[in-house]
Design a protein around this motif. Structure first.
Motif, PDB file in Angstrom:
ATOM      1  N   UNK A   1       7.826   1.931   3.081  1.00 13.27           N
ATOM      2  CA  UNK A   1       6.699   2.845   2.934  1.00 13.27           C
ATOM      3  C   UNK A   1       5.420   2.015   2.956  1.00 13.27           C
ATOM      4  N   UNK A   2       4.673   2.109   4.043  1.00 16.11           N
ATOM      5  CA  UNK A   2       3.464   1.306   4.186  1.00 16.11           C
ATOM      6  C   UNK A   2       2.268   2.164   3.782  1.00 16.11           C
ATOM      7  N   UNK A   3       1.753   1.918   2.590  1.00 16.25           N
ATOM      8  CA  UNK A   3       0.612   2.729   2.171  1.00 16.25           C
ATOM      9  C   UNK A   3      -0.578   2.380   3.051  1.00 16.25           C
ATOM     10  N   UNK A   4      -1.220   3.424   3.526  1.00 19.05           N
ATOM     11  CA  UNK A   4      -2.276   3.268   4.518  1.00 19.05           C
ATOM     12  C   UNK A   4      -1.802   3.840   5.845  1.00 19.05           C
ATOM     13  N   UNK A   5      -0.510   3.682   6.140  1.00 16.77           N
ATOM     14  CA  UNK A   5       0.027   4.167   7.413  1.00 16.77           C
ATOM     15  C   UNK A   5       1.032   5.303   7.207  1.00 16.77           C
ATOM     16  N   UNK A   6       2.052   5.058   6.371  1.00 16.65           N
ATOM     17  CA  UNK A   6       3.022   6.128   6.108  1.00 16.65           C
ATOM     18  C   UNK A   6       2.330   7.250   5.317  1.00 16.65           C
ATOM     19  N   UNK A   7       1.473   6.873   4.401  1.00 10.23           N
ATOM     20  CA  UNK A   7       0.614   7.826   3.702  1.00 10.23           C
ATOM     21  C   UNK A   7      -0.564   7.032   3.163  1.00 10.23           C
ATOM     22  N   UNK A   8      -1.727   7.669   3.088  1.00  7.42           N
ATOM     23  CA  UNK A   8      -2.896   6.972   2.561  1.00  7.42           C
ATOM     24  C   UNK A   8      -3.004   7.249   1.066  1.00  7.42           C
ATOM     25  N   UNK A   9      -3.915   6.539   0.422  1.00  8.14           N
ATOM     26  CA  UNK A   9      -4.160   6.779  -1.005  1.00  8.14           C
ATOM     27  C   UNK A   9      -4.567   8.245  -1.202  1.00  8.14           C
ATOM     28  N   UNK A  10      -5.376   8.764  -0.292  1.00 10.32           N
ATOM     29  CA  UNK A  10      -5.786  10.175  -0.389  1.00 10.32           C
ATOM     30  C   UNK A  10      -4.594  11.126  -0.313  1.00 10.32           C
ATOM     31  N   UNK A  11      -3.670  10.826   0.622  1.00 12.70           N
ATOM     32  CA  UNK A  11      -2.461  11.658   0.728  1.00 12.70           C
ATOM     33  C   UNK A  11      -1.698  11.656  -0.595  1.00 12.70           C
ATOM     34  N   UNK A  12      -1.599  10.467  -1.197  1.00 14.20           N
ATOM     35  CA  UNK A  12      -0.830  10.352  -2.444  1.00 14.20           C
ATOM     36  C   UNK A  12      -1.537  11.089  -3.581  1.00 14.20           C
ATOM     37  N   UNK A  13      -2.874  11.080  -3.531  1.00 11.03           N
ATOM     38  CA  UNK A  13      -3.633  11.848  -4.541  1.00 11.03           C
ATOM     39  C   UNK A  13      -3.248  13.316  -4.454  1.00 11.03           C
ATOM     40  N   UNK A  14      -3.133  13.798  -3.213  1.00  6.60           N
ATOM     41  CA  UNK A  14      -2.767  15.203  -3.022  1.00  6.60           C
ATOM     42  C   UNK A  14      -1.358  15.486  -3.548  1.00  6.60           C
ATOM     43  N   UNK A  15      -0.528  14.462  -3.550  1.00  9.68           N
ATOM     44  CA  UNK A  15       0.826  14.646  -4.077  1.00  9.68           C
ATOM     45  C   UNK A  15       0.868  14.533  -5.598  1.00  9.68           C
TER      46      UNK A  15
END
Lengths: 277, 505
Positions: free
Chosen positions: B246-260
């Motif tokens: 899981x490459x943070x920035x590519x697989x999901x960004x910090x913003x995406x994770x905030x939404x989760x």
């Protein structure tokens, strides 16, 4: 673990693999790649993303069977799992309205160039697609590519399609016929991308190539994938994989891609002996 | 980096209270300082150099129970234990050592793990000689400090080998979701600390195995993988979730994770960008970054090719550029892979080497050559594009530079050719660019390093903290863990104040 949804032989030696991963599917952009390990003993190998399905949550790649890793991948079936599937890696291809785009693909690159052609078409470009195959029975995804192309050419050594010549010659005649081209994108084996770049250089058409040096981690950590572009060392995994084909040091790339040539043969012999005694 | 700091009063109070416990008083009385000072330091048993330089099994064998307790006796149990301040994560060293001395291993390891979730690793790879041991009062008195690192290793190994690893009782879940980016030493530490505080922690790791530099960089002969995986298992038993690939920035960004639903973030993505010499011929086949060389061998197990598919070049004559621990790991790896000649080529002299003295000593024993005051100026290839030699220059030491070390100056006309078919460039790393490139608004410095407030490890983005090599650009495991310790405390504070604010509303 990621699940294989589909693995099929498209044409001799070229296989398609569709892997389930909703998170990656959500993020894919044209020109990016994934890294796969076929089993726990495998190499981490980069594959360009050929398509994805956000609803199904899957990512599709197409690969040519060459060494141990790709042989292993080609034997997987739907329902099998791979221990490593990571991505999407690399910078996405630059997609905007340039005008007239020429997509030149061969081998696994026929599939790899498809999402770029599609995105270029969606961005309002006129898309001319030129594919290269050794013989007519090696062509695949013709319908898919036709559906996103305004003009469509195939050069096949057997003369079955429009042109008998290797792709650079075809490019020259297509450019002559179609007039001004704003950008060429070429994906396929290193030799194809090199010759396409050589062919477009005198024509002065900006040509982008998707480089495929040897990689390990794919996130900039190891530097195995370094290529020289415009005299400077770049990491294909984080600075690319797309680069200006007219500025790439091709000779160096050819040599570096062969770094483990003998090991690759040894590895394949070992694996074959072990699995097909 | 062991700058002298005042001990925080809170810590001082805690240490003093334990110092004044009855059993400690009695123990001190039972064996006077004078006698303790006479005891010799217990030697770490090692495998024979000629045997170990051919395989990847661990070099140090570890103290036996008897030796460890003998060594623990040497600790003077000082009223003002400097060693605690020398430790970047502030382990209560006297307490764990004294518990070891009386044979209460169970409590000793618990005490240790209160402040260090990775003791079996730190006991092996920390540079104790420049941290806790250098400030040991016994060092001042006799020149031979307590072998704190060896004791740490002993007690952690002891617990693991019993197969009964104590899992502390966790406080009730706070319900807060924490995202840790990168499963290296910093990330693992933050994850452990915050799990112990009752938060819901997930680690996102780009590679397929947790550990970061501990798994791809540090070789098996210094840190066996099974020890690392036991420490990672321990974290998972604390409830930490691990998402690999899981490459943070590519697989999901910090913003995406905030939404989760993740509320607070720790960036510990490391120094994943190798530096090169930038001299001609550097892209010849046979020139590796240390990261690539070590990753192929350690993570991908190229030492067991073709059982494992990943190959690595087996050199006859290897040169490793650099004088740090990574250089030592690389040069010793090349030797183990069969190189007849395996040399460390360093532009300064032995005194300036950043590598641990122990590693240099081990390397020498194993037949590694050292070429000091030497720097390559170009790599020379054969007609197939494979490295066959490098041209070097001799250096001499000039005035001290910013790092306080004397600057190497080339000696004119001293060029010579060194025949080598492998070069490993181990001159350091820059920060990995991915997180900076993919996190809009995150403040990143000139070298791609994430900028933080060094008091709190907070970045410029609310709820986002960072530590380890992503802010330092290439340091040590324990410094990364020290950053992580500070960050974890601040992240916990942040989550609690956030909750309080919510309640007020």
């Amino acid at each position: 673990m990621a699940k294989i949804l589909k693995r099929e032989r498209l044409v001799p030696n070229i296989h398609l693999i569709e892997i389930e991963d909703p998170q990656i599917a959500k993020k894919c952009k044209p020109g990016q790649f994934v890294i796969v390990m076929a089993d726990n003993f495998g190499e981490r190998i980069p594959l360009t993303i050929a398509d994805w399905d956000t609803e199904k949550g899957s990512v599709t790649s197409v690969f040519l069977v060459v060494g141990t890793s790709t042989h292993k991948l080609s034997l997987l079936e739907a329902g099998d799992e791979v221990p490593v599937f990571v991505g999407p890696l690399g910078r996405p291809s630059e997609i905007e309205k340039f005008g007239k785009i020429l997509c030149a693909g061969g081998c696994f690159g026929i599939a790899a160039i498809y999402p770029i052609a599609r995105a270029m078409k969606e961005a309002g470009n006129t898309v001319i697609t030129v594919l290269d195959v050794k013989a007519n029975f090696l062509l695949y995804w013709e319908d898919k590519l036709r559906s996103v192309s305004d003009e469509f050419y195939v050069s096949s050594r057997d003369g079955y399609y429009d042109c008998k010549e290797f792709i650079p010659k075809t490019l020259e005649s297509v450019v002559k016929k179609e007039g001004k081209i704003d950008r060429v994108i070429s994906i396929g084996c290193t030799y194809l991308m090199y010759t396409c770049s050589e062919a477009t250089k005198p024509l002065g058409v900006k040509t982008l190539v998707s480089l495929n040096p040897i990689m390990v981690d794919g996130t900039g950590m190891c530097g195995a994938c370094r290529v020289t572009v415009d005299g400077r060392t770049k990491f294909a995994c984080v600075d690319g994989p797309d680069f200006d084909g007219h500025l790439v040091d091709w000779e160096e790339l050819f040599i570096r891609r062969k770094s483990y040539f003998e090991d690759e043969i040894e590895s394949l012999c070992y694996w074959e002996k072990k699995n097909f005694p | 980096m062991a700058e002298k700091k005042e001990m925080p009063p809170e810590l001082k109070g805690k240490l003093r209270a334990r110092f004044n416990e009855d059993w400690r008083k009695e123990l001190r009385k039972s064996f006077p300082v004078k006698e303790r000072m006479k005891l010799p330091r217990q030697k770490m048993p090692e495998r024979d150099p000629e045997e170990r330089n051919k395989d990847f099994s661990e070099v140090n064998l570890g103290l036996t129970e008897k030796w460890a307790r003998e060594e623990a006796k040497r600790c003077l149990d000082c009223a003002n234990p400097q060693c605690v301040m020398g430790c970047p994560v502030g382990i209560d060293i006297p307490t764990f050592v004294k518990l070891l001395e009386i044979g209460d291993y169970e409590q000793s390891v618990r005490k240790l793990k209160e402040t260090n979730v990775l003791p079996a690793i730190c006991g092996r790879v920390c540079p104790q000689e420049t941290q806790c041991e250098v400030v040991c009062n016994l060092m001042k008195a006799t020149g031979v400090p307590v072998a704190i690192g060896n004791l740490e290793r002993f007690i952690a190994d002891y617990e693991r080998n019993t197969g009964d690893v104590h899992i502390p009782k966790l406080p009730p879940s706070t319900g807060h979701k924490v995202a840790v980016l990168g499963a290296g030493p910093a990330g693992l530490t933050v994850a452990g600390d915050l799990a112990l505080k009752g938060h819901d922690v997930t680690i996102f790791e780009a590679l397929h195995v947790a550990g970061g530099v501990l798994v791809y960089g540090i070789p098996e002969f210094r840190l066996p993988k099974k020890i690392l995986s036991a420490e990672v298992d321990y974290l998972q038993n604390l409830g930490v979730e691990l998402k690999t690939n899981f490459v943070v920035g590519l697989t999901a960004t910090i913003d995406d994770l905030k939404k989760e639903g993740y509320e607070v973030f720790f960036i510990g993505t490391g120094a994943g960008l190798p530096n090169f010499m930038r001299i001609p011929g550097e892209n010849l086949v046979g020139v590796y970054s240390a990261n690539e060389y070590l990753t192929r061998v350690n993570l991908m197990r190229a030492y067991d090719f073709p059982v494992y598919d990943t190959p690595v070049y087996l050199a006859k004559r290897a040169a490793v550029l650099g004088g740090g621990n990574v250089a030592m790991d690389s040069v010793r790896t090349a030797k183990r892979l069969g190189a007849k000649f395996s040399a460390c080529v360093y532009r300064r002299s032995r005194a300036e080497m950043p590598a641990r003295a122990e590693e240099v000593h081990h390397a020498e024993e194993e037949g590694i050559e050292f070429h000091f005051l030497t720097t390559p100026i170009r790599f020379i290839g054969d007609d197939k594009g494979h490295l066959k030699a490098m041209e070097c220059l001799r250096m001499e030491l000039g005035e001290p530079d910013d790092s306080g070390r004397r600057r190497p100056v080339p000696i004119e006309g001293s060029e010579f050719i060194m025949e080598v078919d492998l070069v490993v460039v181990a001159i350091g790393n820059s920060s990995n660019p991915l997180i900076g490139q993919t996190t809009p608004g995150l403040k990143v410095g000139k070298w791609g390093n994430v900028e933080v407030d060094w008091e709190t490890m907070a970045t410029n983005m609310e709820g986002v903290y960072a530590g380890g090599d992503i802010i330092r650009g290439g340091a040590t495991v324990i410094l990364a863990m020290g950053d992580a310790r500070i960050a974890a405390t601040e992240m916990d504070k942040y989550l609690r104040s956030k909750k309080a604010k919510k309640r007020k509303r």
